[in-house]
Write a protein that holds these residues in place. Structure first.
Motif, PDB file in Angstrom:
ATOM      1  N   SER A 197       0.782  -1.185   0.055  1.00  0.00           N
ATOM      2  CA  SER A 197       0.063   0.109  -0.090  1.00  0.00           C
ATOM      3  C   SER A 197       0.972   1.314   0.027  1.00  0.00           C
ATOM      4  O   SER A 197       1.991   1.303   0.790  1.00  0.00           O
ATOM      5  CB  SER A 197      -0.850  -0.220   1.252  1.00  0.00           C
ATOM      6  OG  SER A 197      -1.675   1.289   1.330  1.00  0.00           O
ATOM      7  N   PRO A 203      -1.935   1.089   6.110  1.00  0.00           N
ATOM      8  CA  PRO A 203      -3.393   0.695   6.125  1.00  0.00           C
ATOM      9  C   PRO A 203      -4.546   1.078   7.068  1.00  0.00           C
ATOM     10  O   PRO A 203      -5.525   1.107   6.939  1.00  0.00           O
ATOM     11  CB  PRO A 203      -3.327  -1.002   6.168  1.00  0.00           C
ATOM     12  CG  PRO A 203      -1.814  -1.050   6.793  1.00  0.00           C
ATOM     13  CD  PRO A 203      -0.953   0.114   6.255  1.00  0.00           C
ATOM     14  N   SER A 204      -3.590   1.376   8.533  1.00  0.00           N
ATOM     15  CA  SER A 204      -4.749   1.802   9.278  1.00  0.00           C
ATOM     16  C   SER A 204      -3.732   2.444  10.604  1.00  0.00           C
ATOM     17  O   SER A 204      -2.725   1.905  10.546  1.00  0.00           O
ATOM     18  CB  SER A 204      -5.489   0.833   9.991  1.00  0.00           C
ATOM     19  OG  SER A 204      -6.415   1.216  10.903  1.00  0.00           O
ATOM     20  N   ASN A 245     -12.034  -1.086   4.745  1.00  0.00           N
ATOM     21  CA  ASN A 245     -12.096  -0.928   3.313  1.00  0.00           C
ATOM     22  C   ASN A 245     -13.470  -0.222   3.146  1.00  0.00           C
ATOM     23  O   ASN A 245     -14.501  -1.053   3.268  1.00  0.00           O
ATOM     24  CB  ASN A 245     -11.884  -2.087   2.680  1.00  0.00           C
ATOM     25  CG  ASN A 245     -11.649  -1.929   1.295  1.00  0.00           C
ATOM     26  OD1 ASN A 245     -11.958  -0.783   0.763  1.00  0.00           O
ATOM     27  ND2 ASN A 245     -11.443  -2.976   0.476  1.00  0.00           N
ATOM     28  N   THR A 291      -6.894   7.755  -4.287  1.00  0.00           N
ATOM     29  CA  THR A 291      -7.046   6.789  -2.712  1.00  0.00           C
ATOM     30  C   THR A 291      -7.959   5.600  -3.319  1.00  0.00           C
ATOM     31  O   THR A 291      -7.658   4.595  -3.007  1.00  0.00           O
ATOM     32  CB  THR A 291      -7.522   7.589  -1.959  1.00  0.00           C
ATOM     33  OG1 THR A 291      -7.004   8.918  -1.780  1.00  0.00           O
ATOM     34  CG2 THR A 291      -7.830   6.999  -0.665  1.00  0.00           C
ATOM     35  N   ARG A 292      -9.066   5.903  -4.064  1.00  0.00           N
ATOM     36  CA  ARG A 292      -9.759   4.795  -4.427  1.00  0.00           C
ATOM     37  C   ARG A 292      -9.028   3.730  -5.348  1.00  0.00           C
ATOM     38  O   ARG A 292      -9.142   2.611  -4.788  1.00  0.00           O
ATOM     39  CB  ARG A 292     -11.010   5.313  -5.116  1.00  0.00           C
ATOM     40  CG  ARG A 292     -11.954   4.022  -5.740  1.00  0.00           C
ATOM     41  CD  ARG A 292     -13.022   4.565  -6.678  1.00  0.00           C
ATOM     42  NE  ARG A 292     -13.864   5.411  -6.112  1.00  0.00           N
ATOM     43  CZ  ARG A 292     -14.947   5.003  -5.527  1.00  0.00           C
ATOM     44  NH1 ARG A 292     -15.400   3.736  -5.617  1.00  0.00           N
ATOM     45  NH2 ARG A 292     -15.740   5.831  -4.868  1.00  0.00           N
ATOM     46  N   ILE A 327      -6.449   1.932  -2.941  1.00  0.00           N
ATOM     47  CA  ILE A 327      -7.266   0.756  -1.966  1.00  0.00           C
ATOM     48  C   ILE A 327      -7.685  -0.468  -2.941  1.00  0.00           C
ATOM     49  O   ILE A 327      -7.339  -1.491  -2.401  1.00  0.00           O
ATOM     50  CB  ILE A 327      -8.521   1.339  -1.370  1.00  0.00           C
ATOM     51  CG1 ILE A 327      -8.059   2.487  -0.355  1.00  0.00           C
ATOM     52  CG2 ILE A 327      -9.385   0.488  -0.743  1.00  0.00           C
ATOM     53  CD1 ILE A 327      -9.129   3.240   0.161  1.00  0.00           C
ATOM     54  N   GLU A 328      -8.028  -0.252  -4.016  1.00  0.00           N
ATOM     55  CA  GLU A 328      -8.466  -1.216  -4.906  1.00  0.00           C
ATOM     56  C   GLU A 328      -7.303  -2.122  -5.163  1.00  0.00           C
ATOM     57  O   GLU A 328      -7.300  -3.428  -5.306  1.00  0.00           O
ATOM     58  CB  GLU A 328      -9.042  -0.697  -6.316  1.00  0.00           C
ATOM     59  CG  GLU A 328     -10.516  -0.232  -6.093  1.00  0.00           C
ATOM     60  CD  GLU A 328     -10.988   0.275  -7.199  1.00  0.00           C
ATOM     61  OE1 GLU A 328     -10.338   0.534  -8.217  1.00  0.00           O
ATOM     62  OE2 GLU A 328     -12.265   0.570  -7.381  1.00  0.00           O
ATOM     63  N   GLN A 367      -4.646  -2.445  -2.938  1.00  0.00           N
ATOM     64  CA  GLN A 367      -3.951  -3.001  -1.978  1.00  0.00           C
ATOM     65  C   GLN A 367      -3.717  -4.730  -1.866  1.00  0.00           C
ATOM     66  O   GLN A 367      -4.840  -5.270  -2.572  1.00  0.00           O
ATOM     67  CB  GLN A 367      -4.598  -2.697  -0.731  1.00  0.00           C
ATOM     68  CG  GLN A 367      -4.222  -1.357  -0.286  1.00  0.00           C
ATOM     69  CD  GLN A 367      -5.165  -0.830   0.900  1.00  0.00           C
ATOM     70  OE1 GLN A 367      -6.057  -1.198   1.201  1.00  0.00           O
ATOM     71  NE2 GLN A 367      -4.469   0.139   1.541  1.00  0.00           N
TER      72      GLN A 367
END
Length: 350
Positions: free
Chosen positions: A137, A141-142, A219, A308-309, A312-313, A315
């Motif tokens: 990523s 991730p968090s 997510n 960003t989308r 995330i897709e 990852q």
């Protein structure tokens, strides 16, 4: 007295005195002692055979990577057992080499352990198998940790830093002599600064929290498990013992559910009304949480940029287990793609 009488008497006394003893003749056969110290004979040193030169294996650049990663959720008193085996994570190291799945990518790593009964040297033993999860990523991730267990009625989602955890850059061995601010970091690991020696100063509940920690991941492009769930965990403070159960508001009818608990002697007759109200309140709280989760996801999607989308897709989650060696147990039959309830399953297990 006549002169000369005294002189004659003295002369007679001298003649009467004994003659001195003659000096002894020298003994020509006696050895003369020397004052010089004796001369030692020189010892000839035996030449040592030339020893064979010792060769040491060079340290691999990422050799200590897996040990630097904090194994989240592992009991403190089990950590020594985790490191008791000489686990080999060369597959993780090779993944960063050219042609590997992590080569040239920004990666975030966290550790975990899985207690399993496995064969080793003729016996079946319970061991804590270490595993490393890699998240490809461009951004963390968090920054949160989930705390949940059967004993804890409420699930907590809190910032990592409250548990002294954070993502920190990992510096390979060959770069540790360089200035850190000049390095381009591509590997980040989940680290914990809580010292084991200081645990004795913490409350039991605080220590237990570490054992229930799970790396959190959300997510917004996927519907969360919480949004779909219709179950609530019930821990009713009854006497003489609490009632532990799960109630599904779509599948279970409350009165039948209560009657069954009474029949099984899990709940007393005089506590059924209080139990019914307790369950209803938990259901209301769960439905409210579901609505809030859906609203939060909708809002996150509206505010999300296209970049960003796409990130995330794209990852990817990889789960690494130790490589089999003669010194470690065979874990080939217990490998699993499941990571945790937040991350779900890994895209690939290595």
């Amino acid at each position: 007295m006549r002169k000369g009488a005294k002189r004659k008497r003295s002369q007679k006394e001298e003649e009467a005195a004994p003659a001195p003893a003659p000096a002894p003749a020298p003994d020509n056969h006696k050895t003369t002692e020397s004052t010089k110290p004796p001369t030692r004979a020189k010892r000839v040193k035996a030449s040592k055979p030339e020893s064979e030169p010792e060769y040491f294996e060079d340290q691999r650049n990422l050799e200590d990577l897996w040990k630097q990663i904090f194994p989240v959720g592992t009991e403190w008193d089990q950590l020594d057992k985790v490191y008791g085996f000489n686990w080999n994570f060369s597959n993780l190291e090779n993944a960063f080499e050219e042609g590997g799945v992590l080569h040239g990518k920004t990666v975030y790593l966290f550790g975990c352990t899985e207690p399993q009964l496995v064969p080793f040297k003729g016996d079946n033993i319970l061991i804590y198998i270490p595993a490393v999860v890699a998240i490809v990523s461009p951004f963390p991730p968090s920054d949160k940790i989930g705390i949940k267990s059967v004993q804890r009625e409420v699930e907590e989602i809190i910032p990592m830093k409250q548990m002294k955890m954070d993502w920190v850059p990992y510096i390979p061995l060959e770069d540790r002599e360089s200035r850190v601010d000049r390095l381009r970091h591509q590997i980040f690991i989940l680290s914990c600064t809580q010292r084991r020696a200081a645990l004795k100063h913490l409350k039991i509940d605080r220590i237990k929290k570490y054992e229930y920690c799970l790396p959190y991941f959300y997510n917004p492009l996927q519907e969360d498990e919480l949004e779909q769930s219709t179950e609530v965990q019930i821990i009713f403070p009854a006497e003489p013992k609490p009632v532990f159960c799960e109630f599904d508001w779509e599948l279970d009818e409350l009165q039948e559910f209560i009657d069954k608990l009474i029949q099984e002697e899990e709940l007393s007759e005089d506590q059924k009304d209080a139990f019914k109200e307790f369950v209803k309140e938990k259901v209301r709280e769960a439905k409210k949480a579901n609505r809030e989760a859906k609203e939060a996801r909708r809002k996150a999607l509206e505010e999300m940029s296209e970049g960003t989308r796409q990130a995330i897709e794209n990852q990817k989650f990889y789960k690494f287990y130790p490589v089999q060696t003669p010194d470690t147990p065979d874990i080939s039959n217990v490998k699993a793609s499941f990571i945790n309830r937040y991350y779900g399953k890994a895209h690939e297990v290595l």
